[in-house]
Design an enzyme around this catalytic site. Structure first.
Site, PDB file in Angstrom:
ATOM      1  N   ARG A  36      31.341  21.753  -7.160  1.00 59.27           N
ATOM      2  CA  ARG A  36      30.658  21.323  -8.384  1.00 59.27           C
ATOM      3  C   ARG A  36      30.862  19.840  -8.691  1.00 59.27           C
ATOM      4  O   ARG A  36      29.924  19.131  -9.029  1.00 59.27           O
ATOM      5  CB  ARG A  36      31.129  22.135  -9.587  1.00 59.27           C
ATOM      6  CG  ARG A  36      30.488  21.690 -10.901  1.00 59.27           C
ATOM      7  CD  ARG A  36      31.086  22.327 -12.148  1.00 59.27           C
ATOM      8  NE  ARG A  36      31.453  23.706 -12.012  1.00 59.27           N
ATOM      9  CZ  ARG A  36      30.626  24.747 -12.163  1.00 59.27           C
ATOM     10  NH1 ARG A  36      29.368  24.527 -12.450  1.00 59.27           N
ATOM     11  NH2 ARG A  36      31.059  25.968 -12.012  1.00 59.27           N
ATOM     12  N   GLU A  98      23.117  35.847  -6.216  1.00 55.87           N
ATOM     13  CA  GLU A  98      22.101  34.785  -6.177  1.00 55.87           C
ATOM     14  C   GLU A  98      21.462  34.718  -4.797  1.00 55.87           C
ATOM     15  O   GLU A  98      20.244  34.607  -4.675  1.00 55.87           O
ATOM     16  CB  GLU A  98      22.742  33.416  -6.464  1.00 55.87           C
ATOM     17  CG  GLU A  98      22.844  33.040  -7.882  1.00 55.87           C
ATOM     18  CD  GLU A  98      23.356  31.619  -8.062  1.00 55.87           C
ATOM     19  OE1 GLU A  98      23.736  31.324  -9.200  1.00 55.87           O
ATOM     20  OE2 GLU A  98      23.381  30.802  -7.115  1.00 55.87           O
TER      21      GLU A  98
END
Length: 195
Positions: A36, A98
């Site tokens: 991230r 996902e």
């Protein structure tokens, strides 16, 4: 306890072309704790500078919660999905869910999928070896029938995604690697469609 975050919800543009079935050019899927604040943030910034309308989810999913309907719609509404496969991607049930949705959209909606192999080999993803094999051992511990079915869906999605032509980092400078990715993504978007 480890965070179960995956793609980490912001878009580089709030514009929406009503003539297109795509709300976003790119949906960025990644394991938050791995990438991230480094690789994925740099990739997102480069896509933004390239005027590529990119969705990334910056919210952490609390343990035990499922992917939100908003996130599922964002996956469905993206022309391209970039999946950053990193060392602990397969540890996250959210990331794996996902991935299943992304691979469904590839099949059903013609979404393009570009895997990035960040610190892992495509064969580790495809065959669930190395850190991916360890993650699945953990997922299978005390799995009931419903979870075993979900695990098989995850494995099938990983096998399919691991076979796709993608971007392996392979000891290259990240900045050049990211430039190559952005160039390829721009080639995949019709010129009149880029914001």
């Amino acid at each position: 306890m480890a965070s179960r975050t995956c793609s980490s919800g912001r878009s580089t543009s709030s514009s929406y072309n009503s003539n297109s079935k795509w709300r976003y050019d790119v949906f960025l899927s990644f394991r938050g704790e791995d990438t991230r604040k480094n690789f994925t943030d740099h990739l997102y910034s480069a896509l933004d500078r390239g005027n590529i309308n990119t969705f990334r989810d910056d919210e952490k999913l609390p343990s035990g919660e499922e992917i939100s309907p908003h996130l599922l719609k964002s996956i469905e509404g993206s022309r391209i999905a970039i999946i950053v496969f990193s060392k602990t991607f397969a540890d996250s049930k959210w990331c794996l869910d996902e991935l299943v949705k992304i691979m469904e959209c590839e099949k059903e909606k013609g979404q393009k999928v570009f895997p990035i192999f960040y610190g892992v080999e495509p064969s580790e993803v495809r065959n669930q070896t190395g850190s991916y094999g360890e993650a699945f051992k953990n997922h299978q511990t005390n799995a009931d029938e419903e979870k075993k079915k979900k695990i098989e869906e995850w494995k099938a999605a990983l096998r399919k995604a691991g076979k796709l032509s993608g971007f392996p980092l392979q000891n290259r400078y990240e900045s050049k690697f990211i430039e190559e990715i952005v160039v390829e993504i721009r080639r995949s978007i019709p010129k009149r469609q880029i914001r």
